[in-house]
Design a protein around this motif. Structure first.
Motif, PDB file in Angstrom:
ATOM      1  N   HIS A  33       0.854  -1.201   0.000  1.00 28.60           N
ATOM      2  CA  HIS A  33       0.000   0.000   0.000  1.00 28.60           C
ATOM      3  C   HIS A  33       0.888   1.250   0.000  1.00 28.60           C
ATOM      4  O   HIS A  33       1.395   1.664   1.044  1.00 28.60           O
ATOM      5  CB  HIS A  33      -0.931   0.007   1.220  1.00 28.60           C
ATOM      6  CG  HIS A  33      -1.986   1.073   1.145  1.00 28.60           C
ATOM      7  ND1 HIS A  33      -3.324   0.828   1.387  1.00 28.60           N
ATOM      8  CD2 HIS A  33      -1.913   2.397   0.842  1.00 28.60           C
ATOM      9  CE1 HIS A  33      -4.013   1.943   1.241  1.00 28.60           C
ATOM     10  NE2 HIS A  33      -3.178   2.912   0.915  1.00 28.60           N
ATOM     11  N   HIS A  69       1.704   5.295  -2.117  1.00 30.77           N
ATOM     12  CA  HIS A  69       1.260   6.376  -3.015  1.00 30.77           C
ATOM     13  C   HIS A  69       2.495   7.123  -3.501  1.00 30.77           C
ATOM     14  O   HIS A  69       2.949   8.078  -2.872  1.00 30.77           O
ATOM     15  CB  HIS A  69       0.321   7.343  -2.287  1.00 30.77           C
ATOM     16  CG  HIS A  69      -0.925   6.706  -1.786  1.00 30.77           C
ATOM     17  ND1 HIS A  69      -2.013   6.452  -2.588  1.00 30.77           N
ATOM     18  CD2 HIS A  69      -1.252   6.232  -0.564  1.00 30.77           C
ATOM     19  CE1 HIS A  69      -2.966   5.867  -1.881  1.00 30.77           C
ATOM     20  NE2 HIS A  69      -2.529   5.709  -0.643  1.00 30.77           N
ATOM     21  N   LYS A 103      -8.911   0.057  -7.299  1.00 36.18           N
ATOM     22  CA  LYS A 103      -9.146   0.447  -5.908  1.00 36.18           C
ATOM     23  C   LYS A 103     -10.381   1.327  -5.826  1.00 36.18           C
ATOM     24  O   LYS A 103     -10.582   2.196  -6.675  1.00 36.18           O
ATOM     25  CB  LYS A 103      -7.953   1.232  -5.370  1.00 36.18           C
ATOM     26  CG  LYS A 103      -8.172   1.674  -3.916  1.00 36.18           C
ATOM     27  CD  LYS A 103      -7.108   2.627  -3.449  1.00 36.18           C
ATOM     28  CE  LYS A 103      -7.324   2.974  -1.971  1.00 36.18           C
ATOM     29  NZ  LYS A 103      -6.347   3.968  -1.497  1.00 36.18           N
ATOM     30  N   HIS A 139      -6.491  -0.555   5.495  1.00 36.25           N
ATOM     31  CA  HIS A 139      -6.629   0.115   6.802  1.00 36.25           C
ATOM     32  C   HIS A 139      -7.420  -0.769   7.771  1.00 36.25           C
ATOM     33  O   HIS A 139      -6.857  -1.318   8.686  1.00 36.25           O
ATOM     34  CB  HIS A 139      -7.239   1.514   6.683  1.00 36.25           C
ATOM     35  CG  HIS A 139      -6.694   2.306   5.548  1.00 36.25           C
ATOM     36  ND1 HIS A 139      -5.355   2.617   5.443  1.00 36.25           N
ATOM     37  CD2 HIS A 139      -7.283   2.826   4.432  1.00 36.25           C
ATOM     38  CE1 HIS A 139      -5.139   3.301   4.329  1.00 36.25           C
ATOM     39  NE2 HIS A 139      -6.281   3.445   3.695  1.00 36.25           N
ATOM     40  N   ASP A 143       1.057   2.690   3.514  1.00 38.88           N
ATOM     41  CA  ASP A 143       0.415   3.944   3.084  1.00 38.88           C
ATOM     42  C   ASP A 143       1.431   5.081   2.957  1.00 38.88           C
ATOM     43  O   ASP A 143       1.077   6.250   3.097  1.00 38.88           O
ATOM     44  CB  ASP A 143      -0.725   4.346   4.028  1.00 38.88           C
ATOM     45  CG  ASP A 143      -1.847   5.076   3.297  1.00 38.88           C
ATOM     46  OD1 ASP A 143      -1.722   5.298   2.073  1.00 38.88           O
ATOM     47  OD2 ASP A 143      -2.843   5.440   3.952  1.00 38.88           O
TER      48      ASP A 143
HETATM   49 ZN   LIG Z   1      -3.588   4.931   0.918  1.00 38.82          ZN
END
Ligand SMILES: [Zn+2]
Length: 436
Positions: A95, A97, A222, A287, A350
Protein backbone atom coordinates in the motif's frame (compact mmCIF):
# COMPACT_ATOMS: atom_id res chain seq x y z
CA UNK A 1 18.49 10.91 -31.85
CA UNK A 2 17.44 9.25 -28.63
CA UNK A 3 20.49 7.01 -28.08
CA UNK A 4 22.78 10.06 -28.50
CA UNK A 5 20.85 12.02 -25.93
CA UNK A 6 20.96 9.13 -23.47
CA UNK A 7 24.68 8.79 -23.97
CA UNK A 8 25.25 12.49 -23.36
CA UNK A 9 23.12 12.41 -20.23
CA UNK A 10 25.07 9.45 -18.90
CA UNK A 11 28.40 11.14 -19.57
CA UNK A 12 27.26 14.34 -17.93
CA UNK A 13 26.30 12.47 -14.79
CA UNK A 14 29.48 10.39 -14.80
CA UNK A 15 31.65 13.48 -14.48
CA UNK A 16 29.71 15.07 -11.62
CA UNK A 17 28.25 12.21 -9.55
CA UNK A 18 30.19 10.62 -6.68
CA UNK A 19 32.09 7.49 -7.64
CA UNK A 20 29.82 5.10 -5.73
CA UNK A 21 26.58 6.31 -7.39
CA UNK A 22 24.81 3.44 -9.17
CA UNK A 23 24.69 3.65 -12.97
CA UNK A 24 21.69 5.44 -14.44
CA UNK A 25 20.71 2.41 -16.48
CA UNK A 26 22.21 -0.64 -14.80
CA UNK A 27 22.83 -3.45 -17.24
CA UNK A 28 21.89 -7.06 -16.64
CA UNK A 29 25.12 -8.82 -15.59
CA UNK A 30 26.32 -11.15 -18.34
CA UNK A 31 28.14 -13.56 -16.03
CA UNK A 32 26.42 -15.57 -13.28
CA UNK A 33 26.62 -14.22 -9.75
CA UNK A 34 27.27 -16.23 -6.60
CA UNK A 35 26.13 -14.65 -3.35
CA UNK A 36 27.72 -16.02 -0.20
CA UNK A 37 25.12 -15.45 2.52
CA UNK A 38 26.17 -15.75 6.16
CA UNK A 39 22.54 -16.29 7.07
CA UNK A 40 19.48 -16.68 4.83
CA UNK A 41 15.85 -15.93 5.66
CA UNK A 42 14.15 -17.25 2.54
CA UNK A 43 10.65 -15.81 3.14
CA UNK A 44 9.00 -19.23 3.53
CA UNK A 45 10.95 -21.23 6.13
CA UNK A 46 10.38 -20.68 9.84
CA UNK A 47 14.08 -20.60 10.69
CA UNK A 48 17.12 -18.91 9.11
CA UNK A 49 19.78 -21.09 7.46
CA UNK A 50 23.52 -20.52 7.90
CA UNK A 51 26.23 -20.60 5.22
CA UNK A 52 24.09 -20.45 2.09
CA UNK A 53 25.03 -19.99 -1.56
CA UNK A 54 22.67 -18.24 -4.00
CA UNK A 55 23.48 -18.63 -7.68
CA UNK A 56 21.95 -16.02 -9.99
CA UNK A 57 21.73 -16.15 -13.77
CA UNK A 58 20.23 -13.18 -15.58
CA UNK A 59 17.31 -11.82 -13.55
CA UNK A 60 16.50 -15.08 -11.73
CA UNK A 61 17.82 -17.34 -9.01
CA UNK A 62 19.23 -20.55 -10.44
CA UNK A 63 20.09 -22.40 -7.23
CA UNK A 64 19.97 -21.97 -3.45
CA UNK A 65 21.60 -24.32 -0.95
CA UNK A 66 24.57 -25.05 1.29
CA UNK A 67 27.44 -22.86 0.08
CA UNK A 68 29.83 -25.72 -0.73
CA UNK A 69 27.19 -27.40 -2.88
CA UNK A 70 26.13 -24.29 -4.83
CA UNK A 71 29.75 -23.21 -5.28
CA UNK A 72 30.26 -26.41 -7.29
CA UNK A 73 27.73 -25.18 -9.88
CA UNK A 74 29.07 -21.64 -9.93
CA UNK A 75 32.25 -21.93 -12.01
CA UNK A 76 33.30 -18.54 -13.34
CA UNK A 77 30.63 -16.70 -11.36
CA UNK A 78 31.25 -13.25 -9.93
CA UNK A 79 31.17 -13.49 -6.13
CA UNK A 80 29.27 -11.09 -3.87
CA UNK A 81 30.44 -11.73 -0.33
CA UNK A 82 27.65 -11.24 2.21
CA UNK A 83 29.11 -13.80 4.64
CA UNK A 84 28.78 -11.35 7.54
CA UNK A 85 25.16 -10.52 6.71
CA UNK A 86 21.60 -11.82 6.72
CA UNK A 87 20.09 -12.11 3.24
CA UNK A 88 16.32 -11.88 2.74
CA UNK A 89 13.88 -11.61 -0.16
CA UNK A 90 13.32 -8.03 -1.32
CA UNK A 91 10.56 -6.41 0.73
CA UNK A 92 7.09 -5.75 -0.68
CA UNK A 93 4.91 -2.82 0.43
CA UNK A 94 1.34 -3.50 -0.70
CA UNK A 95 0.00 0.00 0.00
CA UNK A 96 1.90 3.02 -1.30
CA UNK A 97 1.26 6.38 -3.01
CA UNK A 98 4.23 7.33 -5.19
CA UNK A 99 2.47 10.54 -6.27
CA UNK A 100 1.83 11.87 -2.76
CA UNK A 101 4.23 13.56 -0.30
CA UNK A 102 2.33 13.24 2.97
CA UNK A 103 -1.19 14.41 3.78
CA UNK A 104 -1.55 14.62 7.57
CA UNK A 105 -4.13 17.40 7.07
CA UNK A 106 -6.65 18.41 4.40
CA UNK A 107 -4.55 21.52 3.71
CA UNK A 108 -1.42 19.51 2.92
CA UNK A 109 -3.46 17.34 0.56
CA UNK A 110 -5.18 20.22 -1.24
CA UNK A 111 -1.88 22.06 -1.60
CA UNK A 112 -0.46 19.23 -3.70
CA UNK A 113 -3.53 18.87 -5.93
CA UNK A 114 -4.03 22.61 -6.42
CA UNK A 115 -0.53 24.03 -6.69
CA UNK A 116 1.59 21.22 -8.10
CA UNK A 117 1.44 20.05 -11.70
CA UNK A 118 1.22 16.37 -12.48
CA UNK A 119 4.67 16.50 -14.20
CA UNK A 120 6.20 17.96 -11.02
CA UNK A 121 4.51 15.31 -8.91
CA UNK A 122 5.75 12.61 -11.29
CA UNK A 123 9.33 13.85 -10.84
CA UNK A 124 8.93 13.47 -7.07
CA UNK A 125 7.39 10.03 -7.68
CA UNK A 126 10.53 8.99 -9.56
CA UNK A 127 12.57 10.10 -6.56
CA UNK A 128 10.24 8.15 -4.26
CA UNK A 129 10.65 5.01 -6.35
CA UNK A 130 14.39 5.23 -5.81
CA UNK A 131 13.95 5.75 -2.05
CA UNK A 132 11.74 2.66 -1.84
CA UNK A 133 14.29 0.54 -3.69
CA UNK A 134 17.20 1.77 -1.57
CA UNK A 135 15.21 0.89 1.56
CA UNK A 136 14.95 -2.68 0.27
CA UNK A 137 11.45 -2.57 -1.24
CA UNK A 138 11.83 -4.33 -4.57
CA UNK A 139 8.06 -4.43 -5.25
CA UNK A 140 5.16 -2.18 -4.33
CA UNK A 141 1.44 -2.05 -4.98
CA UNK A 142 0.80 1.64 -5.56
CA UNK A 143 -2.77 2.30 -4.50
CA UNK A 144 -3.76 5.34 -6.50
CA UNK A 145 -2.28 8.62 -7.68
CA UNK A 146 -4.47 11.07 -5.69
CA UNK A 147 -5.45 13.23 -8.61
CA UNK A 148 -2.34 12.62 -10.73
CA UNK A 149 -4.33 10.56 -13.24
CA UNK A 150 -2.29 7.71 -14.76
CA UNK A 151 1.17 9.00 -13.84
CA UNK A 152 1.87 5.88 -11.76
CA UNK A 153 1.81 3.85 -14.97
CA UNK A 154 4.38 6.24 -16.47
CA UNK A 155 6.68 5.84 -13.47
CA UNK A 156 6.26 2.07 -13.70
CA UNK A 157 7.11 2.17 -17.42
CA UNK A 158 10.26 4.23 -16.78
CA UNK A 159 11.38 1.74 -14.11
CA UNK A 160 10.64 -1.27 -16.32
CA UNK A 161 12.61 0.26 -19.19
CA UNK A 162 15.59 0.92 -16.91
CA UNK A 163 15.34 4.71 -17.25
CA UNK A 164 15.12 5.23 -13.48
CA UNK A 165 15.82 2.95 -10.51
CA UNK A 166 12.74 1.74 -8.67
CA UNK A 167 10.82 -1.27 -7.43
CA UNK A 168 8.48 -3.43 -9.48
CA UNK A 169 5.27 -1.40 -9.48
CA UNK A 170 1.74 -2.80 -9.46
CA UNK A 171 -0.29 0.27 -10.36
CA UNK A 172 -3.93 1.05 -9.66
CA UNK A 173 -4.18 4.48 -11.36
CA UNK A 174 -7.01 6.78 -10.18
CA UNK A 175 -9.18 4.82 -7.71
CA UNK A 176 -12.90 5.53 -7.43
CA UNK A 177 -15.48 7.17 -5.18
CA UNK A 178 -18.97 8.50 -5.92
CA UNK A 179 -19.53 12.18 -6.71
CA UNK A 180 -18.93 14.42 -3.70
CA UNK A 181 -17.52 11.72 -1.45
CA UNK A 182 -13.77 12.33 -1.80
CA UNK A 183 -11.63 15.48 -1.67
CA UNK A 184 -11.31 18.10 -2.91
CA UNK A 185 -14.83 19.20 -1.97
CA UNK A 186 -15.37 22.97 -1.79
CA UNK A 187 -18.19 25.34 -0.85
CA UNK A 188 -17.40 27.35 -3.95
CA UNK A 189 -19.68 25.73 -6.53
CA UNK A 190 -18.42 28.10 -9.22
CA UNK A 191 -15.07 26.32 -9.37
CA UNK A 192 -14.53 22.79 -10.60
CA UNK A 193 -11.65 21.64 -8.39
CA UNK A 194 -9.42 18.63 -9.02
CA UNK A 195 -10.59 15.31 -7.65
CA UNK A 196 -8.36 12.90 -5.76
CA UNK A 197 -10.17 10.02 -7.47
CA UNK A 198 -12.22 9.28 -10.56
CA UNK A 199 -15.80 10.17 -9.57
CA UNK A 200 -17.97 7.16 -10.39
CA UNK A 201 -21.76 6.85 -10.18
CA UNK A 202 -24.20 4.10 -11.08
CA UNK A 203 -23.71 0.51 -12.12
CA UNK A 204 -22.88 1.35 -15.74
CA UNK A 205 -20.56 4.15 -14.59
CA UNK A 206 -18.72 1.68 -12.38
CA UNK A 207 -18.17 -0.76 -15.23
CA UNK A 208 -17.05 2.02 -17.57
CA UNK A 209 -14.56 3.41 -15.02
CA UNK A 210 -13.00 -0.03 -14.49
CA UNK A 211 -12.63 -0.44 -18.24
CA UNK A 212 -11.06 3.01 -18.59
CA UNK A 213 -8.55 2.41 -15.81
CA UNK A 214 -7.61 -1.03 -17.11
CA UNK A 215 -7.23 0.44 -20.61
CA UNK A 216 -4.74 2.95 -19.19
CA UNK A 217 -2.66 0.32 -17.42
CA UNK A 218 -4.25 -0.42 -14.04
CA UNK A 219 -2.98 -3.70 -12.58
CA UNK A 220 -5.36 -3.34 -9.63
CA UNK A 221 -8.66 -1.54 -9.10
CA UNK A 222 -9.15 0.45 -5.91
CA UNK A 223 -12.28 2.05 -4.54
CA UNK A 224 -13.14 4.00 -1.42
CA UNK A 225 -15.77 2.01 0.46
CA UNK A 226 -16.37 4.57 3.21
CA UNK A 227 -15.79 7.96 4.83
CA UNK A 228 -16.81 9.89 8.01
CA UNK A 229 -15.60 7.65 10.82
CA UNK A 230 -17.14 7.74 14.31
CA UNK A 231 -17.37 5.55 17.38
CA UNK A 232 -20.65 4.05 18.57
CA UNK A 233 -21.64 4.07 22.25
CA UNK A 234 -19.72 2.15 24.94
CA UNK A 235 -19.22 -0.58 25.97
CA UNK A 236 -18.92 -1.97 22.42
CA UNK A 237 -17.59 1.29 20.93
CA UNK A 238 -17.82 -0.02 17.38
CA UNK A 239 -16.05 2.18 14.81
CA UNK A 240 -18.72 3.14 12.27
CA UNK A 241 -18.57 4.91 8.91
CA UNK A 242 -20.71 6.21 6.07
CA UNK A 243 -20.75 3.83 3.13
CA UNK A 244 -19.93 5.41 -0.26
CA UNK A 245 -21.27 3.12 -3.00
CA UNK A 246 -24.60 1.31 -3.15
CA UNK A 247 -24.20 -2.47 -3.00
CA UNK A 248 -25.18 -2.68 -6.68
CA UNK A 249 -22.47 -0.19 -7.68
CA UNK A 250 -19.77 -1.86 -5.59
CA UNK A 251 -20.70 -5.32 -6.88
CA UNK A 252 -20.62 -4.12 -10.49
CA UNK A 253 -17.23 -2.55 -9.92
CA UNK A 254 -15.75 -5.74 -8.43
CA UNK A 255 -17.41 -7.97 -11.02
CA UNK A 256 -16.09 -5.90 -13.93
CA UNK A 257 -12.57 -5.81 -12.47
CA UNK A 258 -12.55 -9.58 -11.97
CA UNK A 259 -13.95 -10.10 -15.46
CA UNK A 260 -10.92 -8.18 -16.79
CA UNK A 261 -8.50 -10.18 -14.65
CA UNK A 262 -7.87 -7.43 -12.08
CA UNK A 263 -8.17 -7.77 -8.32
CA UNK A 264 -9.82 -5.16 -6.14
CA UNK A 265 -8.58 -3.25 -3.10
CA UNK A 266 -11.07 -1.40 -0.91
CA UNK A 267 -10.23 1.48 1.36
CA UNK A 268 -12.45 0.59 4.33
CA UNK A 269 -11.88 2.05 7.79
CA UNK A 270 -15.20 1.78 9.66
CA UNK A 271 -17.03 -1.50 10.29
CA UNK A 272 -19.86 -0.45 7.93
CA UNK A 273 -17.41 0.19 5.10
CA UNK A 274 -15.54 -3.07 5.73
CA UNK A 275 -18.83 -5.00 5.71
CA UNK A 276 -19.92 -3.33 2.46
CA UNK A 277 -16.57 -4.08 0.79
CA UNK A 278 -16.75 -7.72 1.86
CA UNK A 279 -20.32 -8.00 0.53
CA UNK A 280 -19.05 -6.71 -2.81
CA UNK A 281 -16.35 -9.42 -2.95
CA UNK A 282 -13.13 -7.39 -2.76
CA UNK A 283 -9.73 -9.09 -2.49
CA UNK A 284 -8.06 -6.82 0.05
CA UNK A 285 -9.20 -4.52 2.85
CA UNK A 286 -7.05 -1.41 3.31
CA UNK A 287 -6.63 0.11 6.80
CA UNK A 288 -9.53 -1.82 8.39
CA UNK A 289 -9.35 0.03 11.72
CA UNK A 290 -12.95 -0.88 12.55
CA UNK A 291 -12.55 -4.67 12.28
CA UNK A 292 -14.92 -6.56 14.59
CA UNK A 293 -14.71 -10.25 15.51
CA UNK A 294 -17.44 -11.18 13.04
CA UNK A 295 -15.77 -9.21 10.21
CA UNK A 296 -12.44 -10.89 10.97
CA UNK A 297 -14.22 -14.24 10.67
CA UNK A 298 -15.52 -13.24 7.21
CA UNK A 299 -11.97 -12.33 6.15
CA UNK A 300 -10.77 -15.80 7.15
CA UNK A 301 -13.74 -17.57 5.52
CA UNK A 302 -13.40 -15.66 2.23
CA UNK A 303 -9.58 -15.57 2.13
CA UNK A 304 -9.54 -11.78 1.99
CA UNK A 305 -6.24 -10.07 2.90
CA UNK A 306 -5.99 -7.27 5.46
CA UNK A 307 -3.46 -4.48 4.87
CA UNK A 308 -3.49 -2.47 8.11
CA UNK A 309 -1.08 0.44 7.28
CA UNK A 310 -0.10 1.07 10.90
CA UNK A 311 2.73 3.52 10.15
CA UNK A 312 0.39 6.07 8.60
CA UNK A 313 -2.16 5.61 11.39
CA UNK A 314 0.42 6.80 13.93
CA UNK A 315 1.62 9.57 11.64
CA UNK A 316 -1.78 11.22 11.07
CA UNK A 317 -3.35 10.60 14.51
CA UNK A 318 -1.90 13.78 16.05
CA UNK A 319 -2.44 16.31 13.24
CA UNK A 320 -5.95 15.05 12.39
CA UNK A 321 -7.20 14.69 15.97
CA UNK A 322 -10.81 13.59 16.63
CA UNK A 323 -11.45 9.88 16.15
CA UNK A 324 -8.06 9.30 14.46
CA UNK A 325 -6.22 8.81 17.78
CA UNK A 326 -8.62 6.26 19.33
CA UNK A 327 -8.73 4.50 15.94
CA UNK A 328 -5.07 3.49 16.36
CA UNK A 329 -5.80 1.71 19.65
CA UNK A 330 -8.94 0.13 18.21
CA UNK A 331 -6.93 -1.24 15.31
CA UNK A 332 -4.19 -2.52 17.62
CA UNK A 333 -6.74 -4.67 19.49
CA UNK A 334 -8.32 -5.91 16.24
CA UNK A 335 -4.88 -6.77 14.85
CA UNK A 336 -4.09 -8.98 17.83
CA UNK A 337 -7.46 -10.76 17.55
CA UNK A 338 -7.06 -11.13 13.77
CA UNK A 339 -3.66 -12.70 14.25
CA UNK A 340 -5.13 -15.29 16.63
CA UNK A 341 -7.91 -16.07 14.14
CA UNK A 342 -5.43 -16.64 11.31
CA UNK A 343 -6.33 -13.60 9.19
CA UNK A 344 -3.81 -13.05 6.42
CA UNK A 345 -2.32 -9.71 7.46
CA UNK A 346 -0.06 -8.29 4.76
CA UNK A 347 2.46 -5.49 5.09
CA UNK A 348 1.37 -2.13 3.72
CA UNK A 349 2.39 1.28 5.00
CA UNK A 350 0.41 3.94 3.08
CA UNK A 351 3.70 5.78 2.49
CA UNK A 352 2.86 8.97 0.65
CA UNK A 353 0.29 9.48 3.42
CA UNK A 354 3.51 10.21 5.34
CA UNK A 355 6.47 11.75 3.46
CA UNK A 356 8.77 9.28 1.71
CA UNK A 357 11.75 11.37 2.84
CA UNK A 358 10.78 11.33 6.53
CA UNK A 359 10.09 7.71 7.54
CA UNK A 360 11.46 4.41 6.27
CA UNK A 361 8.61 2.11 5.18
CA UNK A 362 10.35 -0.76 7.00
CA UNK A 363 9.11 0.82 10.25
CA UNK A 364 5.89 -1.14 9.58
CA UNK A 365 7.69 -4.43 10.43
CA UNK A 366 8.39 -3.07 13.92
CA UNK A 367 4.72 -2.23 14.55
CA UNK A 368 3.64 -5.74 13.57
CA UNK A 369 6.05 -7.27 16.09
CA UNK A 370 4.87 -4.76 18.68
CA UNK A 371 1.30 -5.88 17.87
CA UNK A 372 2.02 -9.59 18.40
CA UNK A 373 3.65 -11.07 15.31
CA UNK A 374 6.96 -12.89 15.67
CA UNK A 375 9.73 -11.19 13.66
CA UNK A 376 9.55 -14.11 11.19
CA UNK A 377 5.78 -13.64 10.77
CA UNK A 378 6.33 -9.93 10.14
CA UNK A 379 9.02 -10.70 7.55
CA UNK A 380 6.69 -13.12 5.76
CA UNK A 381 3.89 -10.53 5.76
CA UNK A 382 6.24 -8.20 3.85
CA UNK A 383 7.69 -10.85 1.51
CA UNK A 384 6.05 -14.20 0.67
CA UNK A 385 2.54 -13.33 1.91
CA UNK A 386 2.63 -9.99 0.10
CA UNK A 387 3.67 -11.82 -3.08
CA UNK A 388 0.72 -14.15 -2.57
CA UNK A 389 -1.63 -11.14 -2.31
CA UNK A 390 -0.16 -9.87 -5.59
CA UNK A 391 -0.54 -13.30 -7.20
CA UNK A 392 3.22 -13.28 -7.96
CA UNK A 393 4.71 -16.66 -7.12
CA UNK A 394 8.17 -15.60 -8.36
CA UNK A 395 8.46 -12.76 -5.84
CA UNK A 396 8.86 -12.67 -2.06
CA UNK A 397 11.02 -15.79 -1.74
CA UNK A 398 14.64 -16.76 -2.15
CA UNK A 399 14.22 -19.97 -4.13
CA UNK A 400 15.34 -21.48 -7.42
CA UNK A 401 13.27 -19.99 -10.27
CA UNK A 402 12.25 -16.84 -8.38
CA UNK A 403 13.36 -13.36 -9.42
CA UNK A 404 16.72 -12.35 -7.95
CA UNK A 405 15.19 -9.67 -5.71
CA UNK A 406 17.31 -9.69 -2.55
CA UNK A 407 18.30 -7.51 0.37
CA UNK A 408 20.85 -7.92 3.14
CA UNK A 409 21.19 -6.46 6.63
CA UNK A 410 24.20 -6.55 8.93
CA UNK A 411 22.52 -7.98 12.04
CA UNK A 412 19.93 -10.63 12.80
CA UNK A 413 16.38 -9.31 12.18
CA UNK A 414 14.91 -12.26 14.09
CA UNK A 415 16.58 -10.88 17.21
CA UNK A 416 16.02 -7.21 16.35
CA UNK A 417 13.38 -6.50 13.72
CA UNK A 418 14.54 -2.85 13.50
CA UNK A 419 17.51 -4.20 11.49
CA UNK A 420 15.12 -4.23 8.53
CA UNK A 421 15.28 -0.42 8.50
CA UNK A 422 19.05 -0.62 7.94
CA UNK A 423 19.34 -2.40 4.61
CA UNK A 424 22.94 -2.55 3.31
CA UNK A 425 22.51 -4.44 0.05
CA UNK A 426 19.73 -4.36 -2.54
CA UNK A 427 19.41 -6.39 -5.73
CA UNK A 428 16.44 -6.39 -8.09
CA UNK A 429 16.24 -8.75 -11.05
CA UNK A 430 19.93 -9.63 -10.69
CA UNK A 431 21.04 -5.97 -10.76
CA UNK A 432 22.75 -4.55 -7.65
CA UNK A 433 21.42 -1.13 -6.60
CA UNK A 434 23.02 -0.83 -3.16
CA UNK A 435 26.27 -2.42 -1.97
CA UNK A 436 27.73 -2.68 1.53
ZN1 LIG B 1 -3.59 4.93 0.92
Amino acid sequence: MRPCFTLLATLAVATTAPAQAPPLRPAQPATPVLIKAGRLIDGRSDAPQAGVGILIEGDRIKAVGPLAQVQGQAKGARVIDLAQMTVLPGFIDTHTHLLLQGDPTAESYNEQLLYESTPYRAILAARNARIALEHGFTAIRDLETEGAMYADVDVKRAVDRGEIPGPRIFASTRAMAPTGMYPIVSDNWELELPHGVQPVDGVEGARLAVRQQVAHGADWIKFYADRRYYFGPAPDSVLHSWVNFTDDEARALVDEAHRLGRKVAAHAIGSDGIAAALRAGVNTIEHGDGMTDSLLDVLVAKGVYWVPTVTVAYYVAGPRGGAWGPMVEHQHRAFTRGLRKGVRIVLGTDVGGFPWTELNQAKEFEYYVQYGMTPMQAIKSGTSLAAELLGQRDLGVVAAGAYADLVAVAGDPVKDVAELSRVRFVMKGGVTYLSP
